[in-house]
Design a protein around this motif. Structure first.
Motif: not given
Ligand code: SAJ
Length: 475
Positions: A52, A204, A206-207, A257, A261, A264, A303, A308-309, A312-313, A375-376, A459
């Protein structure tokens, strides 16, 4: 500028009597040669790992005029790319077809993209971007075997004037402590980083699943082992992305990086705990967050959810926690965030159990339909999906679980293996409880609640619906 011209510069640079020490001139000529090949779009770019991150990155460089060779150990991925079939949601097959079409006309602004499983192709490239997975092992310690394997394979084909960039998220120090020694393992004699070849880290960003932020318009952080390494990597990325951000070292860039993460993961854990607290207080956490978001400064909404899926995170902060354990320090925020986030699937099951209890129905034997297992929302990705944990816990407590998700026709949740059920009014009606674990926008939520008696929404996907007889419980 052709390779010969660059070599000529190198011969001049090593000419005795010049007022610059040979090594410095060699660095400059190596750097200059590669930078000029980049500027002329003569540099050939290899991308190792076509997932990805790697596949979108390969298409960005090919669209930017570079010939790109994608390298992946999966022959299926290689065949799909070479036949113009995309397996990554954010990469259209039409783009792949265009980029892999060998007989482009001379005026074509894009380069040619091809894929192979053979690392020997690296011998004919100038740049190698490493985008391999960095998962956690069974004991939740870093698994850097993919990085090590890639570096070892690359080292057999490392040659003068190459740039190697690690993009995979990893613990601070990896580029210099792990990648560099493995790159040098099979390198020619007297090969030194910053002189004969260059090495940098560029995380990277990537969202998945959203369209606004792309590789091109997202600032790219770059940390080179030496200034020459940073300069070459800046020259490379600035040829395809809008903004490049130099960091003082690879370790700094690696830490950037991990801060992004971990930020988050910790804030998601905070808001998940707020959901648990509001549940006990009988307060609507979604309203609390929406109203708090009216603060124009010093607040950023996150939110609650079922957990947590993504790969990455839930994973990246554990790389930092592991590194700190080796330095005899406990990263407590990371530890606490993991504890809260990983406790959410059970919290969700408790909500389902309480909702059924309100209708004198035990969880055991109740028909529970799980809606959305990605996962989201709006992504087709099951990695680390909390929905699978919810399904596993529900099943372990005796519930009769079915699922629907528009992106998947089958899921395996540890010992639970399920085929997707059809989503009909009858199936909804038949369920004792429906649980929303991914709020895909393709769902007609009004129709869903109008055909459902009892629903647990993790959600806030049903926030916009009109009047309904459905009894809805939100996190
Ligand atoms: N999630 C929550 N509440 C929130 C935000 C996210 O429960 O407020 C959950 C999501 O449902 C998901 C998980 O956290 O299960 C991760 O979601 P995410 O959007 O934070 O992470 P990814 O893996 O989809 O994408 C992230 C990028 N997303 C954003 O910055 C919004 C970023 O954190 C990284 O650049 C990227 O992964 C990476 O590849 O590291």
């Amino acid at each position: 500028m052709g390779r010969f011209a660059g070599a000529w510069l190198q011969i001049c640079a090593s000419e005795p009597g010049l007022n610059e020490p040979t090594t410095k001139m060699t660095n400059i000529s190596t750097q200059t040669e590669l930078e000029s090949r980049i500027a002329q779009r003569e540099a050939v770019v290899a991308v190792v790992g076509l997932g990805y991150v790697g596949l979108p990155l390969a298409t960005v460089f090919a669209s930017g005029g570079f010939d790109v060779i994608g390298i992946d150990t999966d022959p299926g991925r290689v065949a799909a790319i070479n036949s113009g079939v995309s397996y990554i949601q954010d990469v259209p097959s039409a783009l792949l077809t265009d980029l892999t079409d060998g007989d482009k006309n001379a005026e074509s602004a894009s380069g040619n993209l091809s894929a192979t499983t053979d690392y020997a192709a690296i011998a004919d490239t100038d740049v190698v971007l490493i985008c391999v997975p960095t998962p956690l092992g069974k004991t939740r310690d870093p698994d850097v075997s993919y990085i090590v394997s890639a570096a070892n394979s690359i080292s057999h084909h490392l040659h003068k004037s190459m740039l190697v960039v690690l993009e995979s998220t990893t613990y601070p120090g990896s580029t210099e402590e792990l990648v560099l020694p493995h790159l040098l393992k099979h390198a020619p004699e007297n090969f030194s980083v910053g002189a004969e070849f260059h090495l940098a880290f560029s995380p990277e960003r990537v969202d998945p699943g959203q369209g606004k932020w792309t590789i091109v318009n997202t600032p790219k952080v770059i940390g080179g082992v030496t200034q020459a390494c940073t300069n070459v990597a800046l020259a490379l990325y600035s040829s395809v992305v809008d903004k490049v951000i130099p960091a003082s070292s690879p370790k700094t860039a690696e830490m950037v990086k991990l801060l992004e993460n971990t930020f988050r993961a910790a804030n998601i854990a905070l808001v998940n705990e707020m959901a648990i607290i509001c549940d006990r207080l009988g307060v609507d956490v979604w309203e609390v967050i929406d109203v708090a978001s009216t603060k124009p400064f010093g607040f950023m909404p996150f939110y609650p959810g079922p957990g947590l899926g993504g790969h990455c995170i839930p994973v990246d902060p554990q790389y930092l926690a592991w590194k700190m354990r080796t330095m005899d320090y406990t990263a407590r925020f990371i530890q606490l965030a993991e504890e809260i986030n990983f406790g959410m699937p059970k919290f969700v099951v408790d909500k389902v159990s309480d909702a059924l209890n309100g209708h004198a129905k035990p969880l055991k034997g109740s028909k529970v339909l799980v809606l959305g297992v990605s996962y989201k929302s709006d992504v087709a990705d099951l990695r680390e999906s909390p929905a699978l944990d919810v399904i596993h816990v529900l099943t372990s407590k005796g519930a009769d679980v079915a699922f629907h998700d528009p992106y998947f026709d089958h899921v395996d949740a540890e010992e639970v293996s399920l085929d997707r059920t059809e989503l009909t009014a009858e199936v909804l009606n038949h369920a004792d409880c429906v649980v929303v674990t991914a709020g895909h926008s393709v769902y007609d939520w009004q129709w869903i609640v109008d055909n459902t008696r009892l629903l647990v929404d993790t959600r806030n996907a049903t926030s916009g619906i009109g009047p309904t007889d459905c009894e809805i419980h939100r996190l």
